[in-house]
Design an enzyme around this catalytic site. Sequence first.
Site, PDB file in Angstrom:
ATOM      1  N   THR A 164       5.277  30.257  44.270  1.00  0.00           N
ATOM      2  CA  THR A 164       4.165  30.664  43.408  1.00  0.00           C
ATOM      3  C   THR A 164       4.195  29.923  42.074  1.00  0.00           C
ATOM      4  O   THR A 164       3.164  29.811  41.425  1.00  0.00           O
ATOM      5  CB  THR A 164       4.234  32.180  43.129  1.00  0.00           C
ATOM      6  OG1 THR A 164       5.581  32.493  42.756  1.00  0.00           O
ATOM      7  CG2 THR A 164       3.849  32.991  44.352  1.00  0.00           C
ATOM      8  N   ASP A 197      13.468  28.336  38.283  1.00  0.00           N
ATOM      9  CA  ASP A 197      14.933  28.381  38.200  1.00  0.00           C
ATOM     10  C   ASP A 197      15.414  28.299  36.753  1.00  0.00           C
ATOM     11  O   ASP A 197      16.296  29.046  36.329  1.00  0.00           O
ATOM     12  CB  ASP A 197      15.545  27.222  38.996  1.00  0.00           C
ATOM     13  CG  ASP A 197      15.156  27.249  40.461  1.00  0.00           C
ATOM     14  OD1 ASP A 197      14.546  28.245  40.899  1.00  0.00           O
ATOM     15  OD2 ASP A 197      15.462  26.269  41.170  1.00  0.00           O
TER      16      ASP A 197
HETATM   17 MG    MG Z   1      18.150  23.549  42.847  1.00  0.00          MG
END
Ligand code: MG
Length: 359
Positions: free
Chosen positions: A18, A152
Amino acid sequence: MTVRAYAPGRVNLIGEHTDYNDGFALPIALGVGTVAEFDRATAGAVIEVSSAQERGTVLIPLDTTPGGVGGWAAYVAGCVWALRDHGIEVPPGKLRLSSNVPVGAGLSSSAALECAVLLALAPSSDLDRTELARIAQRAENTYVGAPTGLLDQMASLYGDVDTALLLDFRSLSVDPVSMHLGGDVLLAIDSRTPHQHAAGEYRRRREACEAAAAQLGVASLRDAPDDAWEHLADDEIRRRARHVLTENRRVLDAAAALRAADHAALGALMNASQDSMRDDFEITVPAIDLIAATAVELGAHGARMTGGGFGGTVIALAPEDAAQRIADVLPGRVSAAGHPAPTVAAVRPGRGAHILPEV
Ligand code: MG
Ligand code: ADP
């Protein structure tokens, strides 16, 4: 003087693929991470980097550009390049890395590395955390060549103890949602099937989402109504769009479930997300599907693959007794079906990236 910086890995509770569609995700930072120790030199034009996880030392010229350094050190060289390209001075010196994030397991050892390195190299810059996340993403996208979104790095930089982060990738707002496990356990079940063909497949999924948005006449799938996927003629593109649109809705519902401490509702949303990744977005693999289904069969509220896909880790939210059953029984069941025996570990939301005190 040695600067020591720490940045954690992450798991995404829900909201997969997303981020690059300007949508929502709900990750936590983990209690495992990467430490970067930097000793600045008074003269020179290189950073000498070593990692406890890799052999040897790599020399990174401060004026490195994409394509200059390959292998694992490209992640570090990318940070050097992206910082300088942003106008931040990077001094020469020695950089040592060590990490307890499993590499390539879908817990984002790459973002942990980038965020620790950025904080160690530029500890006193006045960059805010979102700018740091963007610089790390640029290092990974443009220097390393991995076309990943911002999830991340945002999780690693903004995470906190007992906190999940509702991220909106359009406004880049970060909304902390308190997450108390109570009598439940959050398990990270590593399938030990490393992502294969992930980069090429990832790129194809991005392209399908772009095609869906173009056919719907919107800039990004975020701008399409929830049921817009029904209007897409091509079956594959329709299913890709349906995953993204329904997943965005599930993320918002999951944040509400967490706020209400309703883990049964959160688990049901995790299961729906797993089904959507398996059937519509087609980013799971048989070992992952078996692990998720087995965890639920053994009593988890819910279980789903976390991370970009094609292997990696399943997270399961389970009452304590079911969690114990999963740890005891699941690895044997999965290996009996011909897959590597998974490892099962309890995880909880941990503190985000920070400078460590001097030793
Ligand atoms: Mg990675
Ligand atoms: P993930 O982020 O899911 O762990 P990636 O493929 O995105 O998997 O990133 C893993 C890569 O990042 C490794 O192959 C290696 O090149 C680099 N890396 C991560 N952590 C370290 C470390 N501590 N030392 C050296 N390289 C690392």
